[in-house]
Enzyme design. Sequence first.
Site, PDB file in Angstrom:
ATOM      1  N   ARG A  64       0.470  -1.129   1.141  1.00 58.50           N
ATOM      2  CA  ARG A  64       0.285  -2.131   2.195  1.00 58.50           C
ATOM      3  C   ARG A  64      -0.762  -1.761   3.231  1.00 58.50           C
ATOM      4  O   ARG A  64      -1.625  -2.581   3.570  1.00 58.50           O
ATOM      5  CB  ARG A  64       1.609  -2.380   2.937  1.00 58.50           C
ATOM      6  CG  ARG A  64       2.535  -3.327   2.238  1.00 58.50           C
ATOM      7  CD  ARG A  64       3.966  -2.909   2.460  1.00 58.50           C
ATOM      8  NE  ARG A  64       4.201  -1.656   1.771  1.00 58.50           N
ATOM      9  CZ  ARG A  64       4.535  -1.590   0.479  1.00 58.50           C
ATOM     10  NH1 ARG A  64       4.722  -2.679  -0.201  1.00 58.50           N
ATOM     11  NH2 ARG A  64       4.677  -0.418  -0.129  1.00 58.50           N
ATOM     12  N   THR A  65      -0.676  -0.554   3.752  1.00 58.57           N
ATOM     13  CA  THR A  65      -1.558  -0.229   4.885  1.00 58.57           C
ATOM     14  C   THR A  65      -3.017  -0.232   4.444  1.00 58.57           C
ATOM     15  O   THR A  65      -3.873  -0.841   5.094  1.00 58.57           O
ATOM     16  CB  THR A  65      -1.163   1.139   5.485  1.00 58.57           C
ATOM     17  OG1 THR A  65       0.244   1.137   5.694  1.00 58.57           O
ATOM     18  CG2 THR A  65      -1.876   1.381   6.792  1.00 58.57           C
ATOM     19  N   LYS A  93     -12.683  20.941  -3.114  1.00 57.74           N
ATOM     20  CA  LYS A  93     -13.547  22.139  -3.133  1.00 57.74           C
ATOM     21  C   LYS A  93     -13.377  22.961  -1.864  1.00 57.74           C
ATOM     22  O   LYS A  93     -14.122  23.894  -1.613  1.00 57.74           O
ATOM     23  CB  LYS A  93     -15.016  21.710  -3.265  1.00 57.74           C
ATOM     24  CG  LYS A  93     -15.329  20.907  -4.500  1.00 57.74           C
ATOM     25  CD  LYS A  93     -16.802  20.488  -4.489  1.00 57.74           C
ATOM     26  CE  LYS A  93     -16.979  19.069  -4.955  1.00 57.74           C
ATOM     27  NZ  LYS A  93     -18.292  18.518  -4.591  1.00 57.74           N
ATOM     28  N   ARG A 114      -4.871   8.065   6.855  1.00 57.94           N
ATOM     29  CA  ARG A 114      -3.454   8.421   6.612  1.00 57.94           C
ATOM     30  C   ARG A 114      -3.453   9.853   6.098  1.00 57.94           C
ATOM     31  O   ARG A 114      -4.227  10.206   5.207  1.00 57.94           O
ATOM     32  CB  ARG A 114      -2.803   7.506   5.592  1.00 57.94           C
ATOM     33  CG  ARG A 114      -1.428   8.043   5.171  1.00 57.94           C
ATOM     34  CD  ARG A 114      -0.651   7.059   4.365  1.00 57.94           C
ATOM     35  NE  ARG A 114      -0.188   5.955   5.186  1.00 57.94           N
ATOM     36  CZ  ARG A 114       0.654   5.016   4.753  1.00 57.94           C
ATOM     37  NH1 ARG A 114       1.116   5.065   3.514  1.00 57.94           N
ATOM     38  NH2 ARG A 114       1.036   4.035   5.539  1.00 57.94           N
ATOM     39  N   HIS A 142       2.977   5.659  13.384  1.00 55.19           N
ATOM     40  CA  HIS A 142       2.333   4.655  12.523  1.00 55.19           C
ATOM     41  C   HIS A 142       2.084   3.427  13.423  1.00 55.19           C
ATOM     42  O   HIS A 142       2.745   2.401  13.289  1.00 55.19           O
ATOM     43  CB  HIS A 142       3.282   4.335  11.367  1.00 55.19           C
ATOM     44  CG  HIS A 142       2.649   3.648  10.197  1.00 55.19           C
ATOM     45  ND1 HIS A 142       1.391   3.085  10.229  1.00 55.19           N
ATOM     46  CD2 HIS A 142       3.127   3.408   8.936  1.00 55.19           C
ATOM     47  CE1 HIS A 142       1.119   2.534   9.051  1.00 55.19           C
ATOM     48  NE2 HIS A 142       2.151   2.728   8.247  1.00 55.19           N
TER      49      HIS A 142
HETATM   50  N1   CP Z   1       4.508   0.244   5.418  1.00 54.48           N
HETATM   51  C1   CP Z   1       3.653   1.094   4.847  1.00 54.48           C
HETATM   52  O1   CP Z   1       3.075   1.985   5.522  1.00 54.48           O
HETATM   53  O2   CP Z   1       3.471   0.895   3.496  1.00 54.48           O
HETATM   54  P1   CP Z   1       2.487   1.705   2.577  1.00 54.48           P
HETATM   55  O3   CP Z   1       2.989   3.143   2.547  1.00 54.48           O
HETATM   56  O4   CP Z   1       2.519   1.057   1.246  1.00 54.48           O
HETATM   57  O5   CP Z   1       1.121   1.675   3.222  1.00 54.48           O
END
Ligand code: CP
Length: 316
Positions: A64-65, A93, A114, A142
């Site tokens: 999603r993100t 590396k 992320r 988040h």
């Molecule tokens: N909600 C969320 O962060 O989903 P993903 O891990 O799929 O990005």
Amino acid sequence: MSFFLIQMNFDGKDIISIKDFSKKEINFILEKAKEMLPYAKGEKYKDILKGKILSTLFFEPSTRTRLSFESAMNRLGGRVIGFADPSATSQKKGESLADTIRMADSYSDAIVIRHPQEGAARLAAEFANSPVLNAGDGAGRHPTQCLLDLFTIQTEKKKINKKKIVLVGDLKYGRTVHSLAYALALYGANLSFVSPANLKMPKEVNNECKKLGVEPTHSSNLEKAIKDADVLYVTRIQKERFPDAEEYNKVVGSYKIDNEMLKNAKRSLIVMHPLPRVVEIDPEVDNTSHALYFKQAFNGVPTRMALLSLSSGVTL
Ligand code: CP
């Protein structure tokens, strides 16, 4: 750091934690997200980010993100570079995070990251001139998920103040609930935390809520908490964060939301989940009026469109 929220004096700020924003600023972003809805659905089109490039650096899995950030950038006419598999980058590396960030910074106008380590987004921001948007740092925060969650609750319930919101599941390692609990307290929600004893909300987050004048209740009894709830926010037990598989096995499946569990809930109760779900929401709930989690996931697009456009200094 010129790619940022100009109308609210955000110049030079990164999106690392929801705590970087005041309530007024959050309201402003949510208002912009609402304006983006027809553009997110593809009903309207304006290429206000034409010529801009976004880097998406995903050192951890995501559906999603990453895809909603990419969709948001594309819907506004911008372009995206990046990776979803760090093992196919020069990190393999031995390249440092700092050098990877320096490169992405020179190739693009904003960076979404992320990373499995808490604090990695904050560190990345130190090495980038363009804004860094935290797409999840370990068990930390988040913030863009938090904004889309707030957008969803506000859209569905019209207000957040005094609404009874139950956060259930892995409150210890679930980074989405760490950001969300703080933000909901900022709005004066009535908070109830439900988790197994060893997966309680961290003290730090609980204290943040208290400082904002909200005293969350703590329990392990979901049935009781659901009764008069307006929002049930369910989280997955975060297997990947457990130091010990034995400990995970003891708690997996602690809570399962199904139609039986929801039979005494308010008709207007909405069930949210940041997704992915594993076993915690039975698919039979998908067809009920309570299920909001897929709409919630879609709301990532307008919310991230708002963030990307505001941070580039252009609006619709
Ligand atoms: N909600 C969320 O962060 O989903 P993903 O891990 O799929 O990005």
